[in-house]
Design a protein around this motif. Structure first.
Motif, mmCIF file in Angstrom:
data_model
loop_
_atom_site.group_PDB
_atom_site.id
_atom_site.type_symbol
_atom_site.label_atom_id
_atom_site.label_comp_id
_atom_site.label_asym_id
_atom_site.label_seq_id
_atom_site.Cartn_x
_atom_site.Cartn_y
_atom_site.Cartn_z
ATOM 1 N N LEU A 166 16.038 -1.330 0.303
ATOM 2 C CA LEU A 166 15.913 -2.160 1.507
ATOM 3 C C LEU A 166 16.015 -1.316 2.772
ATOM 4 C CD1 LEU A 166 18.071 -5.280 0.519
ATOM 5 C CD2 LEU A 166 15.578 -5.142 0.711
ATOM 6 N N LEU A 167 16.959 -0.366 2.786
ATOM 7 C CA LEU A 167 17.136 0.478 3.971
ATOM 8 C C LEU A 167 16.003 1.474 4.144
ATOM 9 C CD1 LEU A 167 20.975 1.230 3.838
ATOM 10 C CD2 LEU A 167 19.769 -0.437 5.256
ATOM 11 N N ASN A 168 15.231 1.698 3.090
ATOM 12 C CA ASN A 168 14.087 2.604 3.188
ATOM 13 C C ASN A 168 12.833 1.884 3.678
ATOM 14 O OD1 ASN A 168 13.143 5.329 2.761
ATOM 15 N ND2 ASN A 168 11.954 4.562 1.037
ATOM 16 N N THR A 169 12.914 0.552 3.748
ATOM 17 C CA THR A 169 11.793 -0.248 4.231
ATOM 18 C C THR A 169 11.874 -0.374 5.750
ATOM 19 O OG1 THR A 169 11.856 -1.525 2.173
ATOM 20 C CG2 THR A 169 10.621 -2.463 4.030
ATOM 21 N N PRO A 170 10.816 -0.081 6.476
ATOM 22 C CA PRO A 170 10.867 -0.169 7.942
ATOM 23 C C PRO A 170 11.105 -1.606 8.407
ATOM 24 C CG PRO A 170 8.961 1.116 7.220
ATOM 25 C CD PRO A 170 9.514 0.445 6.005
ATOM 26 N N PHE A 171 12.062 -1.800 9.296
ATOM 27 C CA PHE A 171 12.283 -3.090 9.946
ATOM 28 C C PHE A 171 13.074 -2.841 11.228
ATOM 29 C CE2 PHE A 171 15.802 -2.514 6.993
ATOM 30 C CZ PHE A 171 16.917 -2.815 7.767
ATOM 31 N N ILE A 199 10.753 11.240 -1.708
ATOM 32 C CA ILE A 199 9.579 10.923 -2.531
ATOM 33 C C ILE A 199 8.333 10.921 -1.646
ATOM 34 C CG2 ILE A 199 8.521 9.227 -4.060
ATOM 35 C CD1 ILE A 199 11.309 8.162 -4.685
ATOM 36 N N PRO A 200 7.317 11.690 -1.970
ATOM 37 C CA PRO A 200 6.097 11.716 -1.145
ATOM 38 C C PRO A 200 5.415 10.351 -1.103
ATOM 39 C CG PRO A 200 6.157 13.581 -2.663
ATOM 40 C CD PRO A 200 7.259 12.663 -3.076
ATOM 41 N N LYS A 201 4.946 9.971 0.070
ATOM 42 C CA LYS A 201 4.266 8.676 0.228
ATOM 43 C C LYS A 201 2.934 8.647 -0.516
ATOM 44 C CE LYS A 201 6.346 7.727 4.744
ATOM 45 N NZ LYS A 201 7.279 6.727 4.201
ATOM 46 N N ASP A 202 2.395 9.842 -0.802
ATOM 47 C CA ASP A 202 1.112 9.896 -1.519
ATOM 48 C C ASP A 202 1.210 9.235 -2.887
ATOM 49 O OD1 ASP A 202 0.310 11.297 0.647
ATOM 50 O OD2 ASP A 202 0.328 13.273 -0.328
ATOM 51 N N HIS A 203 2.384 9.318 -3.508
ATOM 52 C CA HIS A 203 2.558 8.718 -4.831
ATOM 53 C C HIS A 203 2.389 7.204 -4.768
ATOM 54 C CE1 HIS A 203 5.108 12.386 -6.315
ATOM 55 N NE2 HIS A 203 3.911 12.723 -5.865
ATOM 56 N N TYR A 204 2.976 6.596 -3.726
ATOM 57 C CA TYR A 204 2.855 5.147 -3.579
ATOM 58 C C TYR A 204 1.428 4.748 -3.224
ATOM 59 C CZ TYR A 204 7.961 5.044 -3.602
ATOM 60 O OH TYR A 204 9.284 5.175 -3.958
ATOM 61 N N GLU A 205 0.776 5.550 -2.398
ATOM 62 C CA GLU A 205 -0.602 5.243 -2.028
ATOM 63 C C GLU A 205 -1.526 5.304 -3.242
ATOM 64 O OE1 GLU A 205 -1.558 7.989 1.028
ATOM 65 O OE2 GLU A 205 -0.241 7.061 2.526
ATOM 66 N N ALA A 206 -1.294 6.317 -4.098
ATOM 67 C CA ALA A 206 -2.108 6.428 -5.310
ATOM 68 C C ALA A 206 -1.862 5.255 -6.246
ATOM 69 C CB ALA A 206 -1.798 7.748 -6.023
ATOM 70 N N ALA A 207 -0.590 4.858 -6.377
ATOM 71 C CA ALA A 207 -0.269 3.715 -7.237
ATOM 72 C C ALA A 207 -0.859 2.423 -6.683
ATOM 73 C CB ALA A 207 1.253 3.589 -7.373
#
Length: 325
Positions: free
Chosen positions: A125-130, A216-224
């Motif tokens: 939750l804290l890693n999610t921008p808000f 964790i690189p954001k590229d991993h989430y983008e690829a998923a």
């Protein structure tokens, strides 16, 4: 010169002469390295002395006492003679020891799992921008920063039978029909202590895991996401595997700290009622400072030390594996 007269299985004269020369060279090189690094050793010496006095000496003294007669309330003319494994036998024969050991393992399992689960959920939750995320991150650490005694006193008031807010809320929600003495009944005292432990300890896991998430690189989430993975699938396929090194270290640290937990449970319940919350640390305290049998307390302390050493070794292996990965 050939040593043809050497008996089978015996080193030759050349080998016998080489061994002292090799040892001499070894000690010379060690002395040379000591002289070269004497400044570093001088800086380390105060810390080594402090560790020896504060840590090693008490451990060695307790190990020695565990083999001696140390019933202060029943002194004998011989002082503190060696009694062999009598203290260890007394510990093994004590039903309260096995009960406290079982309570300790239950306490460790429940609190560590809950702190870890709440920690990873909070970290995500804290890693999610808000908006206001920085403030929330600062507030989350407060339970961990508050002293144990202060935390326990607040929860004692909250769990109070007559005026506690917990009873008031549960009765208004029709979960309870009558107020409950959470810290005064055997069925609820241990679980109440676990709640306090979890509330105080989960921020540490959250902050550590949040640091791992940010690596964790954001590229991993983008690829998923391109592959059509849902948020849950991304969490199980990307987040959890990437967090494994940090998760193992956090989990083992929580276990090591919980093994020696004493203050929270003792302030809340004192080990009662009817020893229902008597952790192994409280058993050792009672044996030493209530029954004044320091030999028995030292022997039980060696069991606690053994448990701590096992998890410490696992922690050190996990950290080495993380460094080499």
């Amino acid at each position: 010169m050939n040593n043809d007269n050497a008996l089978p299985g015996q080193p030759s004269l050349t080998t016998q002469q080489a061994e002292p020369a090799g040892r001499t060279r070894f000690w010379r090189s060690e002395w040379r390295r000591l002289k070269q690094n004497r400044a570093a050793y001088l800086f380390i010496a105060p810390l080594a002395l402090a560790v020896g006095l504060v840590l090693l000496y008490p451990i060695l003294k307790a190990a020695l006492m565990s083999f001696q007669y140390w019933k202060v309330a029943k002194p004998i003319a011989d002082g503190h003679p060696f009694v062999g494994f009598d203290n260890y036998a007394a510990v093994m024969d004590s039903g309260y020891f096995w009960q406290s050991l079982g309570i300790t393992f239950l306490y460790i399992f429940v609190t560590v799992v809950l702190r870890f689960v709440l920690g990873i959920g909070t970290a995500v939750l804290l890693n999610t921008p808000f908006k206001g995320r920085g403030l929330v991150r600062a507030l989350v650490i407060i339970p961990w920063a508050v002293p144990e005694v202060v935390t326990c006193l607040v929860f004692i008031l909250m769990f109070d039978y007559q005026f506690g807010v917990v009873n008031d809320v549960l009765i208004k929600m029709n979960i309870l029909s009558n107020p409950l003495a959470f810290l005064g009944e055997s069925d609820t005292a241990l679980w109440s202590a676990m709640i306090v432990n979890v509330w105080k300890g989960f921020p540490f896991a959250a902050i550590m895991l949040l640091a791992g998430l940010q690596g964790i690189p954001k590229d991993h989430y983008e690829a998923a996401s391109i592959d059509g993975a849902s948020a849950w699938k991304q969490f199980t396929s990307v987040t959890l595997p990437a967090l494994k090194p940090v998760s193992v270290i956090v989990f083992l640290l929580l276990v090591i700290w919980t093994v020696k937990d004493f203050g929270i449970v003792y302030v809340l319940t004192g080990g009662g009622p009817s020893r229902a919350t008597e952790l192994l640390t409280i058993f050792i305290y009672r044996a030493g400072f209530k029954s004044f049998d320091f030999g028995l307390a030292a022997a039980a302390g060696m069991f606690l030390l053994l448990i701590s050493v096992v998890f410490t070794v696992l922690y050190m292996k996990a950290t080495k594996a993380g460094e080499s990965a």
